[in-house]
Design an enzyme around this catalytic site. Structure first.
Site, PDB file in Angstrom:
ATOM      1  N   PRO A   1      -5.889 -47.744 -23.570  1.00 16.16           N
ATOM      2  CA  PRO A   1      -5.028 -47.482 -24.729  1.00 16.16           C
ATOM      3  C   PRO A   1      -3.641 -48.068 -24.514  1.00 16.16           C
ATOM      4  CG  PRO A   1      -5.187 -45.544 -23.349  1.00 16.16           C
ATOM      5  CD  PRO A   1      -6.125 -46.540 -22.757  1.00 16.16           C
TER       6      PRO A   1
ATOM      7  N   SER B   1       4.258 -43.567 -16.512  1.00 22.66           N
ATOM      8  CA  SER B   1       2.925 -44.171 -16.425  1.00 22.66           C
ATOM      9  C   SER B   1       1.973 -43.518 -17.419  1.00 22.66           C
ATOM     10  CB  SER B   1       2.381 -44.031 -15.008  1.00 22.66           C
ATOM     11  OG  SER B   1       1.806 -42.749 -14.850  1.00 22.66           O
ATOM     12  N   LYS B   2       0.833 -44.156 -17.566  1.00 25.09           N
ATOM     13  CA  LYS B   2      -0.182 -43.653 -18.487  1.00 25.09           C
ATOM     14  C   LYS B   2      -0.620 -42.252 -18.097  1.00 25.09           C
ATOM     15  CE  LYS B   2      -2.055 -47.976 -20.199  1.00 25.09           C
ATOM     16  NZ  LYS B   2      -3.222 -48.761 -20.560  1.00 25.09           N
ATOM     17  N   ARG B   3      -0.539 -41.957 -16.813  1.00 29.38           N
ATOM     18  CA  ARG B   3      -0.995 -40.645 -16.344  1.00 29.38           C
ATOM     19  C   ARG B   3       0.046 -39.547 -16.545  1.00 29.38           C
ATOM     20  NH1 ARG B   3      -2.602 -44.402 -13.403  1.00 29.38           N
ATOM     21  NH2 ARG B   3      -0.712 -44.374 -12.163  1.00 29.38           N
ATOM     22  N   ASP B   4       1.306 -39.942 -16.798  1.00 25.06           N
ATOM     23  CA  ASP B   4       2.372 -38.939 -16.860  1.00 25.06           C
ATOM     24  C   ASP B   4       2.267 -37.995 -18.045  1.00 25.06           C
ATOM     25  OD1 ASP B   4       3.698 -39.498 -14.571  1.00 25.06           O
ATOM     26  OD2 ASP B   4       4.891 -41.098 -15.461  1.00 25.06           O
TER      27      ASP B   4
END
Ligand code: GLU
Length: 518
Positions: A16, A267-270
């Site tokens: 995404p 980041s995307k994980r944050d």
């Protein structure tokens, strides 16, 4: 001759689009529109190993939600297509330029196996080289067209031996380019490696395809994230090697978006870890995992865009609220900062609140209507909904917050305990009963009349607001706090207000007793 401004957003469909990517798209879009130019969407899908199903559709939908509409590209078409690199590769577009680079001596075939590459790195490490690379030094001891004889190379090519094409980075040279945000960027060629331009699977790498496409699509400005800055010198060299220096685009590398505490890149994980979305719209990964999006969280896309614009740019004035058109007018690359921009989730909410409050009550009524119906609340007409929105919008961040309190639709069934303990006194019922008589006598039951009569009542009885209002509110709404009681009563109407007082007096009396005995 002045060239028409043409910029591109060139995402890779590897997952995404994170809000950093949306900001890159936005800045490109704003820059293009500001200069009467074209904004292209190119999909860079040369790395088949990182391809993620659904990512391209996601990118298109996310841009659509944000109102960032490409003039040309995937999903739109245009005269410089195809705009998907995998399709361009199929059309044989890149091969000819790779061959040209080999012929002019700026690139070479390399036949090294992965074992041989590992061996080279190990040998260099053993010799004390911290970051071993395939470069101007090490290439001389590898299996490539610089070290093998012409016949040997031809033999291997004819036999279809797997090989890559590498760029031949010049020895001992300073490579310079001017970045529109960072100024002069100077890198010594000793710090560059002989990157692969063409892979053994016949696919160009990012660098090759990116430069060829920017050239062929007549891109004038490359506006992209800071993580691509290290690729700049190689791209500049490729323009030179291919003889395209006179049409080389200008570069602008955007600052990073940092985590809210400023430590490291967002980041995307944050997102879901820190409690806010990092994606414009919800993403459902092929394995079913869901990551939240701004759209689904209830953000207006205009607020989202406005917030993103300010992550790294400012207009140089105190104005903070900008429509997409307003941003287009105000945007300049000169006002994009060099240093990372801290993401601020509270500010993001603040932007949404501003957009919510700027909507008319009628607009909000239309937005809230499906939610009201979903909850099964009944209401007289749209005007009533508009009045509800008017009353609630000062305390709301999202449209759904307009319904946080349901007492405008249904009579309270529970009563705020704190108010009951602290504000419900022995004489409260008799005061309320007298107030009830006054309310009953108001013929035109509107907010102003209720307020006037209420105040006159206080004055006559030498009572303060605190002696009457909390109990009154408790009976009518069940809550301890809220918007103006005069507005609430006027909206509910006389009959409903009085009915709530009547039925509430009984229930609240019993609750109070239970509290005292309990
Ligand atoms: N495909 C690259 C990306 O995923 C594009 C970088 C560039 O704009 O040159 O961001």
């Amino acid at each position: 001759m002045e060239r028409k401004v043409r910029v591109r957003f060139a995402p890779s469909p590897t997952g995404p689009l994170h809000i950093g990517g949306v900001r890159t798209a936005l800045y490109n879009y704003l820059f293009a529109k500001k200069h009467g130019g074209d904004f292209l969407l190119r999909v860079e899908d040369t790395d088949q190993t990182r391809y993620v199903k659904g990512a391209e559709d996601y990118i298109l939908e996310a841009l659509k939600w944000c109102g960032i509409t490409p003039d040309e590209g995937v999903g739109v078409g245009g005269e410089y297509g195809p705009y998907r690199q995998s399709e361009r590769k199929e059309a044989g577009i890149y091969k000819k330029y790779v061959d040209q680079l080999v012929e002019s001596g700026n690139a070479y075939y390399a036949f090294d196996t992965s074992e041989e590459l590992d061996q080279m790195r190990e040998n260099l490490k053993a010799a004390g080289v911290a970051a071993p690379q395939y470069n101007a030094n090490s290439r001389n001891s590898m299996k490539n067209s610089l070290t093998l004889s012409a016949e040997e190379v031809q033999k291997r090519l004819d036999a279809g031996e797997p090989h890559v094409v590498r760029v031949k980075i010049p020895r001992n040279e300073e490579i310079k380019f001017q970045d529109l945000i960072r100024g002069w960027v100077v890198v010594h060629s000793a710090n560059l490696d002989d990157k692969v331009l063409f892979k053994s699977d016949g696919m160009p790498t990012y660098h090759m395809a990116n430069v060829v496409d920017d050239y062929m699509m007549k891109i004038t400005h490359v506006i992209r994230g800071e993580e691509w800055l290290p690729s700049g010198p190689l791209h500049v060299l490729l323009y030179r090697f291919l003889g395209w220096e006179d049409v080389m685009p200008e570069f602008a590398h955007l600052p990073l978006i940092l985590k809210p505490d400023g430590h490291g890149k967002l980041s995307k994980r944050d997102g879901d870890r820190l409690g806010f979305p990092v994606f414009p719209i919800e993403w459902k990964a092929p394995d079913g995992e869901i990551s939240s999006g701004y759209r689904e969280a209830g953000y207006f896309s205009e607020a989202h865009i406005n917030m993103l614009a300010f992550l790294g740019w400012n207009p140089g004035t105190p104005q903070e609220i900008f429509s997409l058109e307003g941003l287009t007018e105000a945007f300049t690359l000169e006002r994009v900062g060099k240093s990372g921009a801290k993401f601020d989730p509270d500010k993001t909410k603040w932007f949404n609140e501003q957009y919510l409050r700027a909507k008319t009550n009628e607009e909000l009524a239309q937005l809230v209507k499906p939610l009201v119906e979903e909850k099964g609340y009944t209401y007289s007409n749209d005007d009533f909904l508009a009045s509800v929105c008017d009353l609630m919008k000062e305390r709301a961040t999202f449209v759904q917050d307009l319904l946080n309190d349901n007492y405008l639709f249904v009579a309270p069934t529970a009563y705020d305990e704190k108010t009951l303990r602290k504000k419900w006194k022995e004489n409260t019922p008799s005061i309320i009963n007298e107030l009830r008589l006054i309310l009953e006598g108001i013929s035109d039951f509107n907010s102003t009349n209720i307020e006037t009569e209420f105040k006159a009542f206080l004055e006559r009885n030498e009572l303060g607001f605190g002696a009457v209002l909390p109990g009154f509110r408790l009976l009518v709404t069940g809550a301890g706090m809220g918007p103006s009681m005069f507005d609430i009563c006027s909206l509910l109407g006389k009959e409903e207000t009085l009915a709530r007082i009547d039925s509430g007096l009984n229930k609240v009396g019993q609750l109070k007793e239970a509290l005292q005995n309990g």
